[in-house]
Motif scaffolding. Structure first.
Motif, PDB file in Angstrom:
ATOM      1  N   MET A   1       0.827  -1.213   0.000  1.00  0.00           N
ATOM      2  CA  MET A   1       0.000   0.000   0.000  1.00  0.00           C
ATOM      3  C   MET A   1       0.857   1.258   0.000  1.00  0.00           C
ATOM      4  O   MET A   1       0.521   2.248  -0.627  1.00  0.00           O
ATOM      5  N   SER A   2       1.979   1.218   0.726  1.00  0.00           N
ATOM      6  CA  SER A   2       2.832   2.406   0.807  1.00  0.00           C
ATOM      7  C   SER A   2       3.454   2.737  -0.540  1.00  0.00           C
ATOM      8  O   SER A   2       3.786   3.894  -0.799  1.00  0.00           O
ATOM      9  N   THR A   3       3.638   1.713  -1.407  1.00  0.00           N
ATOM     10  CA  THR A   3       4.217   1.977  -2.722  1.00  0.00           C
ATOM     11  C   THR A   3       3.162   2.477  -3.712  1.00  0.00           C
ATOM     12  O   THR A   3       3.497   3.114  -4.704  1.00  0.00           O
ATOM     13  N   ARG A   4       1.888   2.173  -3.441  1.00  0.00           N
ATOM     14  CA  ARG A   4       0.821   2.587  -4.344  1.00  0.00           C
ATOM     15  C   ARG A   4       0.235   3.945  -3.978  1.00  0.00           C
ATOM     16  O   ARG A   4      -0.134   4.724  -4.852  1.00  0.00           O
ATOM     17  N   ILE A   5       0.122   4.202  -2.692  1.00  0.00           N
ATOM     18  CA  ILE A   5      -0.472   5.461  -2.231  1.00  0.00           C
ATOM     19  C   ILE A   5       0.645   6.418  -1.840  1.00  0.00           C
ATOM     20  O   ILE A   5       1.400   6.147  -0.903  1.00  0.00           O
ATOM     21  N   ARG A   6       0.769   7.489  -2.557  1.00  0.00           N
ATOM     22  CA  ARG A   6       1.816   8.476  -2.294  1.00  0.00           C
ATOM     23  C   ARG A   6       1.198   9.756  -1.735  1.00  0.00           C
ATOM     24  O   ARG A   6      -0.025   9.905  -1.671  1.00  0.00           O
ATOM     25  N   ASN A   7       2.076  10.676  -1.348  1.00  0.00           N
ATOM     26  CA  ASN A   7       1.601  11.921  -0.747  1.00  0.00           C
ATOM     27  C   ASN A   7       0.721  12.710  -1.709  1.00  0.00           C
ATOM     28  O   ASN A   7      -0.256  13.344  -1.299  1.00  0.00           O
ATOM     29  N   HIS A   9      -1.296  11.534  -3.865  1.00  0.00           N
ATOM     30  CA  HIS A   9      -2.628  10.945  -3.905  1.00  0.00           C
ATOM     31  C   HIS A   9      -3.458  11.425  -2.709  1.00  0.00           C
ATOM     32  O   HIS A   9      -4.652  11.750  -2.863  1.00  0.00           O
ATOM     33  N   LEU A  10      -2.836  11.461  -1.537  1.00  0.00           N
ATOM     34  CA  LEU A  10      -3.547  11.955  -0.345  1.00  0.00           C
ATOM     35  C   LEU A  10      -3.906  13.427  -0.493  1.00  0.00           C
ATOM     36  O   LEU A  10      -5.001  13.852  -0.113  1.00  0.00           O
ATOM     37  N   ALA A  11      -2.968  14.206  -1.052  1.00  0.00           N
ATOM     38  CA  ALA A  11      -3.239  15.627  -1.260  1.00  0.00           C
ATOM     39  C   ALA A  11      -4.376  15.819  -2.260  1.00  0.00           C
ATOM     40  O   ALA A  11      -5.254  16.673  -2.071  1.00  0.00           O
ATOM     41  N   ALA A  12      -4.387  15.012  -3.326  1.00  0.00           N
ATOM     42  CA  ALA A  12      -5.449  15.115  -4.319  1.00  0.00           C
ATOM     43  C   ALA A  12      -6.804  14.762  -3.718  1.00  0.00           C
ATOM     44  O   ALA A  12      -7.821  15.418  -3.999  1.00  0.00           O
ATOM     45  N   PHE A  13      -6.822  13.750  -2.860  1.00  0.00           N
ATOM     46  CA  PHE A  13      -8.074  13.377  -2.201  1.00  0.00           C
ATOM     47  C   PHE A  13      -8.566  14.510  -1.307  1.00  0.00           C
ATOM     48  O   PHE A  13      -9.758  14.838  -1.304  1.00  0.00           O
ATOM     49  N   GLY A  14      -7.651  15.124  -0.544  1.00  0.00           N
ATOM     50  CA  GLY A  14      -8.035  16.232   0.330  1.00  0.00           C
ATOM     51  C   GLY A  14      -8.556  17.423  -0.444  1.00  0.00           C
ATOM     52  O   GLY A  14      -9.575  18.019  -0.076  1.00  0.00           O
ATOM     53  N   VAL A  15      -7.878  17.764  -1.549  1.00  0.00           N
ATOM     54  CA  VAL A  15      -8.311  18.897  -2.370  1.00  0.00           C
ATOM     55  C   VAL A  15      -9.672  18.609  -2.994  1.00  0.00           C
ATOM     56  O   VAL A  15     -10.552  19.481  -3.040  1.00  0.00           O
ATOM     57  N   ALA A  16      -9.867  17.381  -3.477  1.00  0.00           N
ATOM     58  CA  ALA A  16     -11.149  17.014  -4.078  1.00  0.00           C
ATOM     59  C   ALA A  16     -12.273  17.071  -3.055  1.00  0.00           C
ATOM     60  O   ALA A  16     -13.384  17.542  -3.356  1.00  0.00           O
TER      61      ALA A  16
END
Length: 269
Positions: A1-7, A9-16
């Motif tokens: 999971m750590s190799t698939r989910i990067r910072n 991706h988390l930032a994009a989810f938060g912005v969305a």
């Protein structure tokens, strides 16, 4: 999971998430407030600038400013004790956080009961304070509700201060108050600024505080927005109030950012 989910991706989810549930609803308020299909697009805004609602805007931001200053003073003292004076930090922090688990309405009604003529303050002490439905009651209520939001960021800044700096200050001859003024306060400034922003924004938009503890003369903008929408079902006027309130709030935050440079200050948290 750590190799698939990067910072990113988390930032994009938060912005969305913020864009979908915060920015987009605010954008929809603008055409709703203009009532473009009625032929009188600025009728709601003309009413917003009536003296009654201008007083409500001024009152809201003055209450927020007073609440912020008083809450920061109380929160700083409490946070300093938690960081440097308390031996039972977990217990003390638990007591700070526990109120966040209790609904706002319960806490406001608790204060209403506490200050009432038949409440515990009057019953057990004989003091009958005439605070209910006044400005001090509203500010005390706002302070009570938003205090934890101020304590946590200030405590985080104080707790991150290197104790060796404090020891060096004392070794070089500085007293306790000189150390606090020269070392502790400057290094804890990011937490103070963050706490002040949080408390000010939350207090300026408060609805329950003036609704429960205030009277007709303590109504804030949120109360008039709720009244326009829920009681009168005047969506255009409620939207216009919300748009003007948001513009004023963003303007104040922009001025504060120009003076304090929030990116640089909050970068220390």
């Amino acid at each position: 999971m750590s190799t698939r989910i990067r910072n990113r991706h988390l930032a994009a989810f938060g912005v969305a998430w913020v864009g979908l549930f915060f920015v987009l609803p605010l954008v929809f308020l603008v055409p709703e407030s203009l009532a473009l299909g009625t032929g009188q697009p600025f009728q709601a805004y003309n009413r917003v600038f009536d003296s009654l609602y201008i007083d409500a805007f001024v009152r809201s931001f003055l209450y927020a400013a007073a609440t912020t200053v008083l809450t920061l003073l109380l929160a700083y003292v409490l946070s300093y004790y938690l960081s440097f004076g308390s031996r039972r930090i977990r217990l003390a922090l638990t007591l700070v956080v526990v109120p966040l688990w209790i609904a706002y309405i319960v806490r406001y009604f608790g204060l209403l009961l506490f200050f009432s003529p038949a409440g515990p303050l009057a019953t057990y002490t004989g003091l009958e304070v005439d605070l209910l439905f006044t400005t001090p009651a509203v500010i005390i209520g706002l302070m009570n509700v938003y205090l934890p939001f101020a304590v946590l960021p200030i405590y985080n800044s104080l707790n991150s201060i290197d104790t060796e700096l404090l020891d060096a200050s004392r070794i070089l001859g500085a007293g306790r108050w000189r150390t606090i003024a020269s070392i502790v306060v400057p290094l804890s400034l990011p937490g103070v600024v963050a706490a002040g922003l949080i408390v000010f924004i939350l207090a300026a938009g408060s609805f329950l505080g003036p609704a429960v503890l205030g009277g007709p003369g303590q109504k804030m903008v949120a109360n008039y927005i709720a009244q326009a929408f829920l009681d009168n079902y005047n969506i255009q006027f409620a939207s216009a109030l919300a748009v003007v309130y948001t513009i004023i709030l963003l303007g104040l935050l922009g001025i504060f950012n120009a003076v304090a440079d929030l990116e640089e200050v909050l970068g220390g948290i």
